[in-house]
Each structure stands twice: as C-alpha cells, then as structure tokens.
Enzyme design. Structure first.
Site, short mmCIF file in Angstrom:
data_model
loop_
_atom_site.label_atom_id
_atom_site.label_comp_id
_atom_site.label_asym_id
_atom_site.label_seq_id
_atom_site.Cartn_x
_atom_site.Cartn_y
_atom_site.Cartn_z
N PHE A 145 -38.48 27.91 11.94
CA PHE A 145 -39.46 26.82 11.76
C PHE A 145 -39.31 25.82 12.92
O PHE A 145 -38.19 25.53 13.34
CB PHE A 145 -39.18 26.14 10.41
N ASP B 60 -31.30 27.00 6.06
CA ASP B 60 -32.50 26.26 5.68
C ASP B 60 -33.15 27.07 4.55
O ASP B 60 -33.58 28.21 4.77
CB ASP B 60 -33.43 26.14 6.89
N TYR C 70 -40.90 19.54 -1.74
CA TYR C 70 -42.35 19.44 -1.97
C TYR C 70 -43.05 20.79 -1.98
O TYR C 70 -44.25 20.86 -2.16
CB TYR C 70 -43.03 18.50 -0.95
N LYS C 71 -42.28 21.87 -1.77
CA LYS C 71 -42.88 23.21 -1.82
C LYS C 71 -42.81 23.71 -3.26
O LYS C 71 -43.54 23.23 -4.11
CB LYS C 71 -42.20 24.10 -0.80
N ARG D 92 -51.60 32.81 5.58
CA ARG D 92 -50.51 32.93 4.59
C ARG D 92 -51.07 32.77 3.18
O ARG D 92 -51.80 31.84 2.88
CB ARG D 92 -49.44 31.85 4.83
C1 LIG Z 1 -41.36 23.02 5.30
C2 LIG Z 1 -40.18 23.30 6.15
C3 LIG Z 1 -39.51 22.25 6.84
C4 LIG Z 1 -40.07 20.86 6.79
O1 LIG Z 1 -39.22 19.85 7.23
P1 LIG Z 1 -39.62 18.33 6.94
O2 LIG Z 1 -38.58 17.53 7.57
O3 LIG Z 1 -39.72 18.17 5.45
O4 LIG Z 1 -40.98 18.09 7.53
C5 LIG Z 1 -38.38 22.58 7.56
N1 LIG Z 1 -37.92 23.87 7.62
C6 LIG Z 1 -38.56 24.88 6.98
C7 LIG Z 1 -38.03 26.27 7.06
C8 LIG Z 1 -39.70 24.63 6.25
O5 LIG Z 1 -40.33 25.63 5.62
#
Ligand SMILES: *Cc1c(COP(=O)(O)O)cnc(C)c1O
Length: 408
Positions: A131, A208, A233-234, A382
């Site tokens: 990511f 992560d 939030y997911k 997706r």
């Molecule tokens: C959604 C997501 C993030 C988001 O990071 P934020 O700091 O909340 O914006 C980070 N890593 C992964 C793998 C994600 O899917």
C-alpha cells in the site's frame, strides 16, 4: 425481486442467501437509499443501526459529564477497545493492542521503534506493491536514518511469497514490513511462515493487517508476530477516519521506544512532569489525546463480530468471493473481464479484483447506477463484499449492472 431474478446468477444467489447462516446480520445495518450493491466494504464499512444511538449517547455523556468523562470512561477506551479488537479479531491476549492515531502514524511509530531495537542492521524489507502509505513511510524513514530499502518484486496479480522473503533477509535485515492481504490483488500472505523466516534471520516483523482485520481471522500471538497495525474503518465499521490500532507483543513493550513521545503515553500524564517517562505496557505507544469520538462506532461492529464469530465471517467471505469469481469467469469473462486475484479461496482475502481496459469509465457508470465498486488503476475494479452486510443477491445484481457498464 430486483435485477437478480432476471440475471443468469439470480437463482443461484437466492439459494446461497437462503442457506446463509449470517444472512440476518444485514438487518443490523442502516439502509443506503439508491444503492443497489455496495462493493467497497474493504475501504469503508457500512454503519450499523446501533451506532446512531451510541453516538447520541456519547453526546449525552459529553454534555452531562463534561471533563469528568475522561476519568469515568474515556481514558481507558484505547486499551479496552484495543483488547476487544485483539480478542475478537487478532488472536491477541489482553494488554497488547491500543487504539490511536492513523495507520500511517502507527506504522511510523512502530517501524522506528523496531529499527531502534535492531542496532547495527541497516535494511528494511518491503514489497514494491505494498500500500502506498507503507512504502512512503519506509522510504522516508530509510532516508531519515540512512538505511537501505530492500524491495521485494511481486507479481501484481499475486503477492509476497515465503521463499522471496527467505532470499531477501539476512544479518543486515532490521525489519520486514508487509501487508497480510494485498490491497490490490487480495493475495493472502503466509504470515506465520514469513514471521518465522524473518525471526530466523534475527529481524523483527511488522504486519499491516488493514485488509484482514474483521475479514480473515488472525492469530498474531500464535504466529509469534512482533508488531502489527490495522485500520478500523474498513471491516471494523469505525466510520470515516476512525483511528488505527497498534499490536505490540507483550515481551517487546518495555524494550521498544517509540519516537513520538507525548504526554498521553507517559507514565503520569497529569503530573505535568519535567521529563518524559514512558507508561508501562501498551499505553506507551500512545502519543497525544486519542480520538474518543471516533472510537464509538467500532464498538458496535465489535458487538456484531462477537455474535457472528470470525470463523463464520471468514466462511461467508470465502463464499462471497467464490461467487464473484464464478460470475467473473462466466458472464463477465464474455464482457472481456479477467481475474486479477487467485482462484484459490484459501490464498485470498475478502475482495476480488477484476481487470478490464474500460475499468475507469465502467466504474464511474456503475456508481451512477447505484453499484459501488472501486477503481484501482490502471485497469482494476475491486469488488469488496462485506460478509456481514452483503447478500449474494446484491452480488448478482451489482455484477449484472457492472457487466452492462463495461459494454458502454
Ligand atoms: C487502508 C490502508 C491504509 C490506510 O492508512 P491510513 O493511515 O488510515 O490512511 C494503510 N495500509 C493498508 C494496507 C491499507 O489497506
């Protein structure tokens, strides 16, 4: 009955819904007027009905208890909510999870802390399709500290494999930072095996788990994981911008020093002392005042996850993605769609990525018709059905509309 009844997959969808043990959980969610199919459960989960009352209750507590609310309940929330996330979704014993900051900030804090605990080692291992925020934090920290980033080259339709990590790690590796589920391809990494490989090389591992938490059961304690970070939030339904969580294995907590020393992570915040003295345990990974408001909705989702159970959630998630793959391989294949996610349900997470040359335009057209997947360039669409809020009929209807949208 909607479009599904008229689609080739409508009958199958109704069968699958009829035998779905989690089907009734859909009633717990607030309706979304005009939305025929929501396929972004992996980006922003839908709100629960209970959350309206919980947020109203928070305003009542705030207005009546005022600053006393901190002592009476709010101060403990980062740890109590963290413990529930740990117990219900992470396979983590109490005292190892704290809710705060954003994933990006927690990544920075844990990465810096892990690097400081491996002096003399100068490499960070990460894959080149992680990511963006993970890659950016790693690059920035490497530049800040004069370290080397060792990039794993991964297939964008798959993800990180154990043997790749085995080849990359060695006595220079300080930290391995990987995503458990690839946000792009949905590839599910073998976290247990990779953790063991990194440990054999003397490195620490930071996982992560943003795309796994609440979708795929995790067993961080049993896997021997050092550190993890995830989003709420997911699949945890925390709402837009709700805080992240940090997992730090208990024996590492007093060894690690995180770089953003703040009063909320100090031993006695209200002593207003002259020097920073870290709190004992997981609380030292806090920095400033955590967002109590944004820690409310996720508590409702944790209640629902507790009732449904992560094992059932994963089973339904696999059935949902399997159904997406079936449709992708038949109706959507005729429309020129290819699959960018493995067909093996045990090797993928909760979403499926489709590819089509017209992905961007088709996604925009689908949104106009109340079907909401997301576009990930250059050609990806997706499909992220959320096991607790998505029905099979919704998948059939949504993909039937998407098929039309792909044809212009
Ligand atoms: C959604 C997501 C993030 C988001 O990071 P934020 O700091 O909340 O914006 C980070 N890593 C992964 C793998 C994600 O899917």
């Amino acid at each position: 009955m909607g479009v599904a009844a008229r689609t080739p997959h409508g009958d199958r969808a109704h069968e699958l819904d009829a035998e779905d043990p989690l089907g009734s959980f859909r009633e717990h969610f607030l309706p979304a007027p005009g939305v025929l199919a929501y396929f972004d459960g992996n980006s922003l989960g839908r709100p629960l009905r209970a959350t309206r009352d919980r947020l109203a209750g928070l305003v009542d507590t705030w207005s009546s208890r005022l600053i006393r609310g901190w002592d009476e309940s709010w101060m403990a929330l980062p740890e109590t909510v963290g413990d529930r996330i740990g117990a219900l979704t992470l396979g983590a014993a109490p005292g190892q999870v704290v809710v705060a900051d954003s994933t990006t900030v927690v990544l920075y804090k844990l990465l810096r802390a892990a690097l400081a605990a491996r002096p003399g080692r100068n490499e960070i291992v990460i894959d080149d399709d992680n990511f963006p925020t993970d890659r950016f934090v790693v690059q920035a920290v490497a530049a800040e500290l004069g370290l080397t980033v060792r990039w794993l080259r991964v297939d964008r339709h798959a993800g990180v494999e154990v043997d790749q990590v085995e080849e990359a790690v060695g006595d220079r590796t300080a930290v391995v930072l990987l995503s458990h589920i690839s946000y792009r391809s949905s590839h599910l990494a073998d976290a247990e095996a990779i953790t063991a490989v990194a440990h054999d090389a003397g490195a620490l591992v930071l996982w992560d788990v943003c795309h796994s938490v609440g979708s795929v059961p995790l067993d961080l304690d049993a896997w021997g994981v050092d550190l993890a970070v995830g989003c709420t939030y997911k699949y945890l339904g925390g709402g837009p911008g709700s805080p992240a969580f940090a997992y730090v294995r208990d024996d590492l907590q007093d060894v690690l020093e995180q770089p953003i020393a703040g009063w909320m992570g100090s031993a006695a915040p209200f002593d207003m002392g002259p020097r920073y003295e870290p709190a004992a345990g997981i609380r030292r990974f806090l920095s400033g005042t955590p967002s109590i408001v944004a820690m409310h909705p996720m508590q409702d989702m944790l209640d629902v996850i507790e009732q449904a159970g992560m094992v059932e959630i994963r089973k339904k998630s696999m059935r949902l993605t399997q159904f997406v793959v079936e449709i992708a391989d038949s109706a959507l294949a005729s429309a020129g769609v290819t699959l960018a996610t493995t067909r093996d349900p045990a090797r993928r997470g909760g979403h499926v990525t489709l590819e089509h040359p017209e992905a961007r335009a088709a996604t925009a057209r689908a949104w106009e018709r109340g079907v909401i997947p997301d576009f990930r360039g250059p050609y990806g669409i997706r499909i992220g059905p959320s096991p607790l809020s998505t029905s099979f009929a919704e998948v059939a209807e949504g993909l039937a509309v998407l098929e039309e949208c792909l044809q212009g």
